[in-house]
Write an enzyme that holds these catalytic residues in place. Structure first.
Site, PDB file in Angstrom:
ATOM      1  N   ASP A  39       0.815  -1.229   0.000  1.00  0.00           N
ATOM      2  CA  ASP A  39       0.000   0.000   0.000  1.00  0.00           C
ATOM      3  C   ASP A  39       0.844   1.273   0.000  1.00  0.00           C
ATOM      4  OD1 ASP A  39      -1.918  -2.009   0.496  1.00  0.00           O
ATOM      5  OD2 ASP A  39      -1.946  -1.589   2.645  1.00  0.00           O
ATOM      6  N   GLU A 208     -11.110  -1.155  -3.499  1.00  0.00           N
ATOM      7  CA  GLU A 208     -10.433  -0.395  -2.443  1.00  0.00           C
ATOM      8  C   GLU A 208      -9.315   0.444  -3.071  1.00  0.00           C
ATOM      9  OE1 GLU A 208      -9.227  -3.689  -0.042  1.00  0.00           O
ATOM     10  OE2 GLU A 208      -7.451  -4.127  -1.254  1.00  0.00           O
TER      11      GLU A 208
END
Length: 326
Positions: A39, A208
């Site tokens: 991420d 997401e």
């Protein structure tokens, strides 16, 4: 014959006017630094590149965050434990997906914690520091967003500064994405002109990891889709005239390569100042790994066609060439 050698030297100089050894160019390599990190949020502060990733491990071990800085995308310095659950008293586990921004001489790190579900304490928090490497203090002492709104789990926040210097935050898991407007000091949310606090902006196939940037006056909205634990994790995008959409899916631009890596997604984008050079910073799972938590941070070139469409990204082991900011 005595003129041949000088002529050859002249031809060589013309073909390489810089006079530098082209083979001496340094590349970042992929992954760009050692360790299990996912991420990645990339940003430029002054003359330094920064990457703020998730420490990729079992949820109960995700209790801190590290950061990495570089002058040139090749040489990276690790800054350990810039924030952790000892500082954020309400966070117990699963500290995820930093979103970072600077404002008025302060540095802010937005994060998700606790993998929150309905009725639990957790969600999106805010850290603040006087320097990019922290240490970051818990700004609020509680989550900025705790509730499940429009079906969106409060995770994977991205902070976007619009052309009019309004700060928006895009966030959401579980297949739903919201946008909210941050107040002046990032301690709360301001309503939109219509009085709403949360606007859902979910495009088709969104899962997401939202991200937004502007190019040639257009808003490029990007996200991850597929399952993060599997090989089909990937990045798609849409283009709009407004930060609120509508966002109609254009297609996938980053996905697995059976010769390089799998599970490529949850990215951010770096634009080199005063150029049209863009890089995508993302995580992927090495081919030899089956552990869902073994993800590494990589960087590759991101390019556009003549109509402004993002071209499919080619994943590499080489990464990108050194790009000093000064």
């Amino acid at each position: 014959m005595r003129f041949i050698f000088p002529i050859l030297l002249l031809l060589a100089a013309c073909s390489n006017p810089s006079g530098k050894n082209e083979e001496s160019t340094e590349y970042s390599g992929n992954p760009v630094f050692d360790g299990w990190y996912a991420d990645p949020e990339a940003i430029i502060y002054g003359d330094t590149y920064w990457i703020y990733p998730t420490y990729s491990d079992e949820f109960d071990k995700q209790v801190f965050m590290d950061a990495f800085s570089s002058p040139d995308l090749v040489n990276w310095t690790k800054h350990e434990r810039i924030i952790d659950t000892a500082e954020v008293k309400w966070a117990k586990r699963a500290m995820w997906a930093p979103g970072v921004i600077s404002k008025s001489g302060k540095y802010y790190l937005f994060f998700a914690a606790n993998d929150v579900h309905e009725g639990e304490i957790g969600g999106i928090g805010v850290g603040v520091a006087d320097q990019p490497e922290g240490p970051f203090e818990d700004l609020l002492g509680e989550p900025l967003i705790n509730e499940i709104i429009n079906g969106a789990q409060p995770i994977d926040q991205y902070i976007f500064k619009d052309k009019d210097e309004t700060y928006y935050m895009y966030y959401g898991g579980w297949g739903h994405c919201n946008v909210v407007k941050l107040n002046e000091d990032f301690t709360g949310l301001d309503p939109f002109e219509d009085g709403e606090i949360y606007k859902e902006v979910t495009p088709d196939d969104y899962v997401e990891g939202p991200f937004m940037f502007i190019r040639d006056g257009k808003y490029y909205f990007m996200w991850s889709e597929g399952g993060w634990t599997g090989p089909d994790y990937r990045v798609a995008y849409a283009v709009s005239d407004s930060p609120f959409g509508p966002f109609e899916r254009e297609g996938v631009i980053l996905e697995q390569d059976d010769k390089i890596g799998r599970g490529a997604g949850h990215h951010s984008v770096l634009k080199i100042p005063e150029t049209d050079d863009f890089y995508i910073v993302y995580h992927r799972r090495p081919l030899e790994e089956s552990d869902r938590n073994h993800r590494v941070t990589c960087i590759d070139k991101m390019e556009f066609d003549q109509n402004g469409k993002i071209l499919p990204v080619t994943m590499t082991f080489e990464g990108v060439p050194a790009k000093p900011l000064k």
